[in-house]
Design a protein around this motif. Structure first.
Motif: not given
Length: 248
Positions: A137-139, A181-182, A227-233, A235-238
């Motif tokens: 995860r990259i935030i 990456v978000n 966003l760092a969690s598995p729940d955000a798997r 979600i990207t580019g947002q």
């Protein structure tokens, strides 16, 4: 079991404000957190102490995010010393530069771009090959000023808009490697960046915010946690606006 148990996270610029709140939140989620600082070792150590007092794990590491080699070395050292890397939060920022365009200098502009753009690109390049096979995860911490016009901040706004564009591009590039990456567009938040506001200015901001208050660092830290969690798997580019609902 906490959702980031066994993970390692780097939070750049985390000796104070949003970065410190994010470090504490990710540690409470179970991650071992690298608390990065450039000048305030005492404050970074205090963040580490607070995490450890709460039963978490953290370590302070110095690196200047405006220096390409130091930014990359921070990532490599964290992964080597802690055995892995799973989450990178690019939070370090050159202070908001409220400079009228007539007063902008080359040195001012380069400093803004070095910390706000060069640093995140350096850390992202270094981190990408170090994430495990199941991804990472990259935030990137951006700002609502890319959406809401803000005078006297042309250079700062340009750096944050560039960071958001880089987020979208890298999300497309790293998606096949299961790396998301978000970016988070931070709204008006109670940090020292707005500490010079008058009460009248704060009241005007609150009046424009549907949730009726100025944000706190913990509000942003909670968004990072998601966003760092598995729940955000998926979600990207947002760009996630964490603004309390304020609109232009």
């Amino acid at each position: 079991m906490s959702r980031l148990t066994g993970k390692v996270a780097i939070v750049t610029g985390s000796s104070r404000g949003i970065g410190a709140a994010t470090a504490r939140r990710l540690a409470s989620d179970g991650a071992t957190v690298v608390v990065n600082y450039v000048a305030s070792q005492d404050k970074a150590d205090a963040v580490v102490d607070s995490i450890e007092a709460a039963g978490g794990r953290a370590v302070a590491m110095r690196a200047d995010m405006g220096n390409w080699s130091q930014a990359q070395e921070l990532v490599r050292k964290a992964a080597t010393d802690l055995g892995r890397l799973d989450v990178l939060v690019n939070n370090a920022v050159q202070e908001v530069g409220r400079e009228p365009i007539d007063d902008v200098t080359e040195a001012f502009t380069r400093k803004q771009f070095d910390v706000n753009i060069l640093g995140p690109i350096a850390t992202m390049q270094a981190a990408a090959p170090l994430f495990p096979e199941d991804g990472g995860r990259i935030i990137n911490i951006s700002s609502c000023v890319t959406v809401f016009p803000l005078p006297w901040s042309t250079v700062y706004v340009a750096t944050k808009a560039g960071l958001e564009a880089a987020t979208r591009s890298l999300a497309a590039e790293l998606g096949p490697r299961n790396i998301t990456v978000n970016s988070i567009g931070v709204g008006f938040t109670n940090t020292d960046l707005i500490g010079t506001n008058t009460q009248e200015q704060d009241d005007a901001l609150i009046a424009r915010t549907p949730l009726g208050r100025i944000g706190e660092p913990e509000d942003i830290a909670d968004a990072v946690s998601l966003l760092a969690s598995p729940d955000a798997r998926w979600i990207t580019g947002q760009l996630v606006l964490a603004t309390g609902g304020i609109v232009p």
